[in-house]
Design a protein around this motif. Structure first.
Motif, PDB file in Angstrom:
ATOM      1  N   ASN A 144       0.911  -1.114  -0.041  1.00 24.55           N
ATOM      2  CA  ASN A 144       0.019  -0.151  -0.180  1.00 24.55           C
ATOM      3  C   ASN A 144       0.894   1.348  -0.137  1.00 24.55           C
ATOM      4  O   ASN A 144       1.762   1.360   0.839  1.00 24.55           O
ATOM      5  N   GLY A 145       0.567   2.239  -0.914  1.00 25.64           N
ATOM      6  CA  GLY A 145       1.295   3.498  -0.874  1.00 25.64           C
ATOM      7  C   GLY A 145       2.495   3.264  -1.692  1.00 25.64           C
ATOM      8  O   GLY A 145       3.123   4.275  -1.899  1.00 25.64           O
ATOM      9  N   ALA A 146       2.632   2.254  -2.508  1.00 27.19           N
ATOM     10  CA  ALA A 146       3.894   2.156  -3.296  1.00 27.19           C
ATOM     11  C   ALA A 146       3.908   3.031  -4.398  1.00 27.19           C
ATOM     12  O   ALA A 146       4.928   3.366  -5.107  1.00 27.19           O
ATOM     13  N   GLY A 147       2.701   3.484  -5.081  1.00 27.75           N
ATOM     14  CA  GLY A 147       2.577   4.279  -6.279  1.00 27.75           C
ATOM     15  C   GLY A 147       1.745   3.509  -7.166  1.00 27.75           C
ATOM     16  O   GLY A 147       1.664   4.182  -8.459  1.00 27.75           O
ATOM     17  N   LYS A 148       1.375   2.611  -7.007  1.00 28.27           N
ATOM     18  CA  LYS A 148       0.628   1.672  -8.215  1.00 28.27           C
ATOM     19  C   LYS A 148      -0.562   2.477  -8.717  1.00 28.27           C
ATOM     20  O   LYS A 148      -0.718   2.632 -10.071  1.00 28.27           O
ATOM     21  N   SER A 149      -1.582   3.038  -7.682  1.00 24.57           N
ATOM     22  CA  SER A 149      -2.626   3.807  -8.267  1.00 24.57           C
ATOM     23  C   SER A 149      -2.031   5.015  -9.146  1.00 24.57           C
ATOM     24  O   SER A 149      -2.825   5.576 -10.107  1.00 24.57           O
ATOM     25  N   THR A 150      -1.248   5.957  -8.515  1.00 24.63           N
ATOM     26  CA  THR A 150      -0.722   6.953  -9.213  1.00 24.63           C
ATOM     27  C   THR A 150      -0.125   6.576 -10.424  1.00 24.63           C
ATOM     28  O   THR A 150      -0.297   7.397 -11.175  1.00 24.63           O
ATOM     29  N   PHE A 151       0.623   5.401 -10.791  1.00 26.81           N
ATOM     30  CA  PHE A 151       1.188   5.181 -11.935  1.00 26.81           C
ATOM     31  C   PHE A 151      -0.225   4.792 -12.839  1.00 26.81           C
ATOM     32  O   PHE A 151      -0.068   5.345 -14.135  1.00 26.81           O
TER      33      PHE A 151
HETATM   34  N1  LIG Z   1      -3.916  13.121  -4.976  1.00 26.83           N
HETATM   35  C1  LIG Z   1      -3.222  12.780  -3.923  1.00 26.83           C
HETATM   36  N2  LIG Z   1      -2.665  13.793  -3.280  1.00 26.83           N
HETATM   37  C2  LIG Z   1      -1.862  13.772  -2.497  1.00 26.83           C
HETATM   38  N3  LIG Z   1      -1.157  12.413  -2.209  1.00 26.83           N
HETATM   39  C3  LIG Z   1      -1.728  11.507  -3.024  1.00 26.83           C
HETATM   40  C4  LIG Z   1      -2.535  11.440  -4.087  1.00 26.83           C
HETATM   41  N4  LIG Z   1      -2.884  10.249  -4.382  1.00 26.83           N
HETATM   42  C5  LIG Z   1      -1.918   9.535  -3.708  1.00 26.83           C
HETATM   43  N5  LIG Z   1      -1.007  10.181  -2.978  1.00 26.83           N
HETATM   44  C6  LIG Z   1      -0.111   9.762  -2.195  1.00 26.83           C
HETATM   45  O1  LIG Z   1       0.827   9.054  -3.082  1.00 26.83           O
HETATM   46  C7  LIG Z   1       1.308   7.852  -2.321  1.00 26.83           C
HETATM   47  C8  LIG Z   1       1.089   6.559  -3.368  1.00 26.83           C
HETATM   48  O2  LIG Z   1      -0.417   6.223  -3.203  1.00 26.83           O
HETATM   49  P1  LIG Z   1      -0.797   5.168  -4.367  1.00 26.83           P
HETATM   50  O3  LIG Z   1      -2.401   5.047  -4.145  1.00 26.83           O
HETATM   51  O4  LIG Z   1      -0.348   5.627  -5.856  1.00 26.83           O
HETATM   52  O5  LIG Z   1      -0.297   3.848  -3.952  1.00 26.83           O
HETATM   53  P2  LIG Z   1      -0.821   2.441  -4.227  1.00 26.83           P
HETATM   54  O6  LIG Z   1       0.415   1.614  -4.445  1.00 26.83           O
HETATM   55  O7  LIG Z   1      -1.800   2.192  -5.330  1.00 26.83           O
HETATM   56  O8  LIG Z   1      -1.450   1.850  -2.671  1.00 26.83           O
HETATM   57  P3  LIG Z   1      -2.667   0.928  -2.461  1.00 26.83           P
HETATM   58  O9  LIG Z   1      -1.915  -0.492  -2.816  1.00 26.83           O
HETATM   59  O10 LIG Z   1      -3.094   1.259  -1.126  1.00 26.83           O
HETATM   60  O11 LIG Z   1      -3.597   1.417  -3.575  1.00 26.83           O
HETATM   61  C9  LIG Z   1       0.676   7.601  -1.218  1.00 26.83           C
HETATM   62  O12 LIG Z   1       1.431   7.952  -0.173  1.00 26.83           O
HETATM   63  C10 LIG Z   1      -0.606   8.449  -1.133  1.00 26.83           C
HETATM   64  O13 LIG Z   1      -0.930   9.180   0.103  1.00 26.83           O
END
Ligand SMILES: Nc1ncnc2c1ncn2[C@@H]1O[C@H](COP(=O)(O)OP(=O)(O)OP(=O)(O)O)[C@@H](O)[C@H]1O
Length: 239
Positions: free
Chosen positions: A39-46
């Motif tokens: 969680n929080g690695a950046g997958k959804s951001t990518f």
């Molecule tokens: N819109 C945003 N504004 C500020 N911070 C954000 C935003 N979106 C994501 N983050 C931060 O970026 C980091 C990566 O989040 P992300 O959702 O990309 O991770 P993830 O790997 O998809 O996690 P998960 O498995 O929980 O979905 C986290 O620290 C999150 O709090």
């Protein structure tokens, strides 16, 4: 013959807090790439960058493909219209995708066939099992035959049999497009991935195939298989 490719050049995304994604330099080809990370690695951001929902802070993502840069995105919780039949819903999606009227029925039947839902086409969405509904979610991203398919945690909440059927659908549709699957489940990686990209704290911790990932397993890392132990090792979970 040219094939589909997603090229990421020095891609970063800064949300303004302490987390920064990248810089990522990746070239993702056809077949299934699994994106794994805690969680929080950046997958959804990518995913949001790859889906063009969000713009990178720097760098560029470019989708190259013989049929043009089209994409399909299945979010974690897709909203499907429960009162419609599968076919009605997909015909509506085909209209939204601006597929010409004369081609819509065919585009819908191809998407149903590729996800194993042809026999369910007249059923109401509310009557589908969880696994069938998830496959319909994939079908709806496929109607316009995209070059890139982004599937965010597609197997969450499914029972083992449904997961296997869904993985078969995903493998089937990856024959002629790029499919990127975000997942927490090691068994999905084993059942699906041609390539694995492990993200940790916004950076690529590993990029390669399953056998080379398994070689990284520390013997004292938690897990029942080399694949689980290697991912735990990359996360810094080794005892
Ligand atoms: N819109 C945003 N504004 C500020 N911070 C954000 C935003 N979106 C994501 N983050 C931060 O970026 C980091 C990566 O989040 P992300 O959702 O990309 O991770 P993830 O790997 O998809 O996690 P998960 O498995 O929980 O979905 C986290 O620290 C999150 O709090």
């Amino acid at each position: 013959m040219s094939t589909n490719r997603l090229v990421c050049e020095d891609v970063t995304k800064d949300h303004g807090g302490s987390f920064t994604l990248g810089p990522l330099n990746l070239e993702i080809a056809q077949g299934v790439t699994c994106l794994v990370g805690p969680n929080g690695a950046g997958k959804s951001t990518f995913f949001r960058l790859a889906a063009s929902v969000d713009k990178p802070t720097s760098g560029a993502l470019t989708l190259h493909g013989p049929g043009g840069p089209s994409l399909g995105y299945l979010p974690q919780e897709p909203q499907l219209p429960k009162a419609a039949t599968c076919e009605e819903f997909l015909l509506y999606v085909a209209w939204l995708q601006r597929i010409p009227t004369a081609e819509r029925a065919r585009a819908v039947s191809v998407a149903l066939e590729r996800t194993g839902l042809t026999e369910q086409r007249k059923r109401k969405i509310r009557q589908l099992s969880g696994g069938m509904a998830r496959r319909l979610g994939i079908a709806h991203t496929l109607v316009h035959d995209p070059a890139l398919l982004l599937l965010d945690e597609p197997t969450v909440g499914l029972d083992p049999r449904q997961r296997i059927a869904l993985r078969e659908s995903i493998s089937h549709v990856s024959a002629d497009r790029i499919v990127i699957v975000s997942t927490h489940l090691v068994e999905d990686v084993r059942g699906l991935a041609d390539r694995v990209v492990v993200l940790n704290d916004g950076s690529v911790a590993f990029d390669g195939d399953i056998p080379s990932l398994e070689e990284l397993a520390a013997p004292d890392a938690p897990g029942d298989t080399d694949l689980e132990r290697s991912i735990a090792t990359l996360m810094g979970d080794a005892a």
